[in-house]
Design a protein around this motif. Structure first.
Motif, PDB file in Angstrom:
ATOM      1  N   ASN A   1       0.819  -1.220   0.000  1.00  0.00           N
ATOM      2  CA  ASN A   1       0.000   0.000   0.000  1.00  0.00           C
ATOM      3  C   ASN A   1       0.847   1.261   0.000  1.00  0.00           C
ATOM      4  O   ASN A   1       0.567   2.214   0.715  1.00  0.00           O
ATOM      5  CB  ASN A   1      -0.958   0.009   1.190  1.00  0.00           C
ATOM      6  N   TRP A   2       1.887   1.258  -0.812  1.00  0.00           N
ATOM      7  CA  TRP A   2       2.745   2.406  -1.040  1.00  0.00           C
ATOM      8  C   TRP A   2       3.521   2.826   0.199  1.00  0.00           C
ATOM      9  O   TRP A   2       3.927   3.969   0.336  1.00  0.00           O
ATOM     10  CB  TRP A   2       1.962   3.566  -1.678  1.00  0.00           C
ATOM     11  N   THR A   3       3.721   1.849   1.102  1.00  0.00           N
ATOM     12  CA  THR A   3       4.750   2.020   2.121  1.00  0.00           C
ATOM     13  C   THR A   3       5.905   1.087   1.735  1.00  0.00           C
ATOM     14  O   THR A   3       5.855   0.446   0.682  1.00  0.00           O
ATOM     15  CB  THR A   3       4.230   1.661   3.526  1.00  0.00           C
ATOM     16  N   LEU A   4       6.930   1.002   2.592  1.00  0.00           N
ATOM     17  CA  LEU A   4       8.124   0.223   2.249  1.00  0.00           C
ATOM     18  C   LEU A   4       8.581  -0.594   3.456  1.00  0.00           C
ATOM     19  O   LEU A   4       8.255  -0.251   4.593  1.00  0.00           O
ATOM     20  CB  LEU A   4       9.252   1.181   1.805  1.00  0.00           C
ATOM     21  N   PRO A   5       9.312  -1.659   3.205  1.00  0.00           N
ATOM     22  CA  PRO A   5       9.874  -2.416   4.337  1.00  0.00           C
ATOM     23  C   PRO A   5      10.873  -1.547   5.099  1.00  0.00           C
ATOM     24  O   PRO A   5      11.349  -0.530   4.584  1.00  0.00           O
ATOM     25  CB  PRO A   5      10.596  -3.594   3.656  1.00  0.00           C
ATOM     26  N   ASP A   6      11.215  -1.967   6.321  1.00  0.00           N
ATOM     27  CA  ASP A   6      12.268  -1.275   7.068  1.00  0.00           C
ATOM     28  C   ASP A   6      13.647  -1.720   6.603  1.00  0.00           C
ATOM     29  O   ASP A   6      14.595  -0.939   6.614  1.00  0.00           O
ATOM     30  CB  ASP A   6      12.107  -1.544   8.568  1.00  0.00           C
ATOM     31  N   VAL A   7      13.741  -2.988   6.228  1.00  0.00           N
ATOM     32  CA  VAL A   7      15.016  -3.559   5.791  1.00  0.00           C
ATOM     33  C   VAL A   7      14.768  -4.446   4.577  1.00  0.00           C
ATOM     34  O   VAL A   7      13.809  -5.223   4.561  1.00  0.00           O
ATOM     35  CB  VAL A   7      15.649  -4.419   6.919  1.00  0.00           C
ATOM     36  N   ILE A   8      15.605  -4.319   3.545  1.00  0.00           N
ATOM     37  CA  ILE A   8      15.578  -5.244   2.417  1.00  0.00           C
ATOM     38  C   ILE A   8      16.919  -5.954   2.339  1.00  0.00           C
ATOM     39  O   ILE A   8      17.960  -5.293   2.265  1.00  0.00           O
ATOM     40  CB  ILE A   8      15.281  -4.513   1.087  1.00  0.00           C
ATOM     41  N   LEU A   9      16.878  -7.291   2.386  1.00  0.00           N
ATOM     42  CA  LEU A   9      18.114  -8.069   2.244  1.00  0.00           C
ATOM     43  C   LEU A   9      18.195  -8.597   0.830  1.00  0.00           C
ATOM     44  O   LEU A   9      17.311  -9.329   0.377  1.00  0.00           O
ATOM     45  CB  LEU A   9      18.139  -9.230   3.242  1.00  0.00           C
ATOM     46  N   TYR A  10      19.267  -8.235   0.146  1.00  0.00           N
ATOM     47  CA  TYR A  10      19.381  -8.526  -1.274  1.00  0.00           C
ATOM     48  C   TYR A  10      20.667  -9.302  -1.559  1.00  0.00           C
ATOM     49  O   TYR A  10      21.763  -8.847  -1.212  1.00  0.00           O
ATOM     50  CB  TYR A  10      19.392  -7.195  -2.048  1.00  0.00           C
ATOM     51  N   PRO A  11      20.564 -10.477  -2.207  1.00  0.00           N
ATOM     52  CA  PRO A  11      21.775 -11.239  -2.515  1.00  0.00           C
ATOM     53  C   PRO A  11      22.530 -10.548  -3.642  1.00  0.00           C
ATOM     54  O   PRO A  11      21.984 -10.370  -4.736  1.00  0.00           O
ATOM     55  CB  PRO A  11      21.231 -12.600  -2.961  1.00  0.00           C
ATOM     56  N   THR A  12      23.761 -10.161  -3.380  1.00  0.00           N
ATOM     57  CA  THR A  12      24.423  -9.216  -4.271  1.00  0.00           C
ATOM     58  C   THR A  12      25.608  -9.825  -5.000  1.00  0.00           C
ATOM     59  O   THR A  12      26.629 -10.136  -4.401  1.00  0.00           O
ATOM     60  CB  THR A  12      24.867  -7.971  -3.474  1.00  0.00           C
ATOM     61  N   GLY A  13      25.430 -10.016  -6.314  1.00  0.00           N
ATOM     62  CA  GLY A  13      26.520 -10.392  -7.200  1.00  0.00           C
ATOM     63  C   GLY A  13      26.871  -9.149  -8.010  1.00  0.00           C
ATOM     64  O   GLY A  13      27.666  -8.320  -7.588  1.00  0.00           O
ATOM     65  N   GLY A  14      26.185  -8.973  -9.147  1.00  0.00           N
ATOM     66  CA  GLY A  14      26.369  -7.774  -9.955  1.00  0.00           C
ATOM     67  C   GLY A  14      25.701  -6.549  -9.357  1.00  0.00           C
ATOM     68  O   GLY A  14      26.099  -5.421  -9.632  1.00  0.00           O
ATOM     69  N   GLY A  15      24.652  -6.754  -8.570  1.00  0.00           N
ATOM     70  CA  GLY A  15      24.051  -5.668  -7.801  1.00  0.00           C
ATOM     71  C   GLY A  15      22.975  -4.860  -8.520  1.00  0.00           C
ATOM     72  O   GLY A  15      22.494  -3.851  -7.997  1.00  0.00           O
ATOM     73  N   THR A  16      22.568  -5.322  -9.704  1.00  0.00           N
ATOM     74  CA  THR A  16      21.575  -4.578 -10.487  1.00  0.00           C
ATOM     75  C   THR A  16      20.277  -4.337  -9.703  1.00  0.00           C
ATOM     76  O   THR A  16      19.714  -3.250  -9.739  1.00  0.00           O
ATOM     77  CB  THR A  16      21.193  -5.361 -11.756  1.00  0.00           C
ATOM     78  N   GLY A  17      19.816  -5.379  -9.023  1.00  0.00           N
ATOM     79  CA  GLY A  17      18.542  -5.266  -8.314  1.00  0.00           C
ATOM     80  C   GLY A  17      18.634  -4.350  -7.110  1.00  0.00           C
ATOM     81  O   GLY A  17      17.730  -3.550  -6.849  1.00  0.00           O
TER      82      GLY A  17
END
Lengths: 402, 402
Positions: free
Chosen positions: A238-254
């Motif tokens: 509903n157009w809010t956001l998480p407090d933390v996003i954990l992202y598996p990072t290789g090239g890092g595009t995402g």
């Protein structure tokens, strides 16, 4: 596909205006094929007329449409709907993990499951955008180096668009990635070495043969496709956001893309919150250039010598966008964390057996990373924590016991 | 999830009224756990108050929501939203195949790609519905016999719901199906023999141990989940329908389910057409009980002795719902067609290399079947032909050359 002829959908199919070097800010023409800044050897970033989009494009109109990633065409680079090459990518589920959350001591644990994309991974988004735009600009041969899922995705979209594709991948890439690329009609060249060597060969072929190189961040639009994950996350919350996003990072595009999407949504007035997520890059201990750079407060990454991890997508010794990754972490008050091979395997089993999600090792790494951050007191029990699963576990079967 | 408190969404979450034996029409109480008709040994069929739903539920309201399969909760059996066990199933893409169509001489060739479901196949739909409803009615242990993808799907949804699961599968089921089931926490028992033998053992365990048997059509709700494919097809085609649907038929849940969905949509006044598709059951020549029955104009299938095909999901010597399958084909003026192993493999390569779709052998069989029907003059070049791809090719990698 929505016709761009109503106020709510916008007066233009795309609001793309220009490209800029992420380092020296030199402007590049987006109506021509572009790669990266030749002076800085740095990625180009796509910009849109967000002021006009703010006036003309209605987020709620988009939310009432179907059509996956391309619902967000106003903030994507393709100029005309007939050049969209799609296999139905995007609109992946954002799921609550109540049982696993309770076990791990989190009351709001979420996962975005990118395995429900064509070719079974988030790579579909980036390559749908890049291949569509390259096709629109007249490209008919594409080349890529890959540590895993990007090859299969590129091969699929190239075939769908009637283009020829060439893939350089390390010989020890999971067999699923090799076979899915070959059946989709790509010419696959297996090499001794890592993605960094594959990248060198792909670049050489691009120069000598005139093939278009869609390496991570060596063209501007894979990140644009990936950023749509950020739009979908906000929409689902509903157009809010998480407090933390954990992202598996290789090239890092995402990682970079999601952060960019948040800035764009803010500029268009689409967000109902001013609280942005802390972005966490999760890497394998055996290949952790971003973790080292963050720990040493460096603005760039050193090449990680001897990179080794069974999470093949994380086997990237140095991303071409290292500075953008580190900038994202810094701006968002995030961090980076390295996890062991055993912790990845254990997390994969837990996600499958407790919540029914058979995730890729890269996705599992985010759960392992969360446990470390919890031990450090970096994240608290009631925060809204989002794990990003980048792909399906089905492509890594040889790593599981019989 | 939509709260069922607006006129457009309906006054009830589900309009389920009763179950009926498909053979003797005896009524069964849907508020209790039910299996199949003990007198007729025939499947039970779920009925809804479609007159009330017609008055209260707005198809266009549903079309403006997200949430996959559960957008259609009004015509699904789960009574309360908190009992929905979901991994994000449904809302798979319906894609045009312009280049392959041109090669094959069809101007309107379509595919519905069910590989974009959790666990990589259409089995997710049926088991999401069956496991959710069983969970709602208090079941905590489930058992299934499977020739392929159903095991992994059941294991995933059972884990997601905190239930225990047991799977009987032939020893030569693709390794992906075995591994995905085990990692999801299921107890997997590999047997010598076919799914028919596995079914016998599962049934025995169900009787002796009190486990709930979710075999195809031996409980009423897997077909309900599968039928949503029919709703989605109509929705994607602006409430019209294809002229022909080719469906790879093992147990036949989807074939029967899609036809049921069409009757339901018609009863609710949701369709803009009175032209219904001819339903085609595609089978492997090596296991073609439905083809034999259609060719001999029989109302039931004989057990197909010596069943053999690499399309493991088609290795079903006799479906428990054989009469419903044959009835669907007859009512729709459809047919059944058997295809060779070589034709399946060739079609799989064509779909991947021409359109970028790495489909399961079962899905590829539909393209092979279409070519035979074209040679017979049974289908014409300008008809709207829909292929149903049931799952991802990634689970059958050992069948591809290195």
């Amino acid at each position: 596909m929505i016709a761009p002829n109503t106020k709510a959908a916008g007066s233009q199919f795309s609001y793309l205006t220009h490209l800029e070097c992420s380092s020296c800010q030199t402007v590049f023409d987006p109506q021509r094929i572009q790669t990266y800044c030749p002076d800085c050897q740095a990625p180009l970033v796509a910009y849109y007329d967000l002021e006009k989009a703010r006036a003309e494009v209605d987020r709620d109109y988009i939310s009432h449409q179907h059509g996956g990633m391309w619902r967000w065409h106003a903030v994507l680079p393709v100029q005309s709907p007939e050049h969209v090459i799609t296999l139905g990518e995007g609109d992946t589920p954002l799921l609550h993990l109540p049982r696993l959350g309770a076990q791990k001591g989190f009351s709001n644990l979420l996962i975005k499951d990118e395995s429900l994309n064509p070719t079974g991974s988030f790579k579909a988004r980036g390559l749908a955008a890049a291949i569509s735009r390259a096709h629109e600009l007249g490209v008919d041969k594409v080349v890529i180096p890959t540590a895993g899922n990007a090859g299969g995705a590129m091969a699929a979209y190239a075939s769908r668009g009637g283009m020829q594709s060439y893939i350089f991948m390390p010989r020890d890439t999971p067999v699923a990635n090799i076979k899915e690329s070959r059946i989709a009609g790509a010419t696959v060249i297996l090499i001794q070495g890592l993605i960094s060597e594959a990248a060198g060969m792909a670049g050489e072929k691009a120069r000598n043969e005139g093939w278009f190189d869609v390496s991570t961040f060596k063209e501007p639009y894979r990140a644009e496709g990936k950023k749509v994950m950020g739009y979908e996350i906000a929409e689902a919350m509903n157009w809010t956001l998480p407090d933390v996003i954990l992202y598996p990072t290789g090239g890092g595009t995402g990682l970079v893309g999601i952060w960019k999407a948040i800035q764009e949504m803010a500029a268009m007035g689409w967000l109902e919150t001013k609280s942005y997520p802390r972005m966490v890059a999760v890497q394998a201990e055996g290949c952790a250039p971003v973790v080292r750079a963050v720990d040493n407060n460096m603005p760039f990454c050193d090449f990680f010598v001897g990179a080794k991890t069974h999470a093949s997508g994380l086997r990237v010794p140095k991303s071409f966008a290292d500075q953008l990754i580190l900038q994202t972490i810094k701006e968002s008050n995030g961090t980076a964390v390295g996890v062991s091979e055993e912790a990845i395997t254990a997390a994969q089993l837990e996600l499958a057996s407790v919540e029914g999600l058979f995730v890729a090792p890269e996705g599992a790494a985010t759960l392992a990373g969360l446990e470390i951050l919890k031990q450090r007191g970096w994240v608290s029990a009631d925060e809204r924590v989002l794990l990003l699963n980048t792909g399906t576990g089905l492509k890594y079967l040889e790593q599981l016991p019989d």
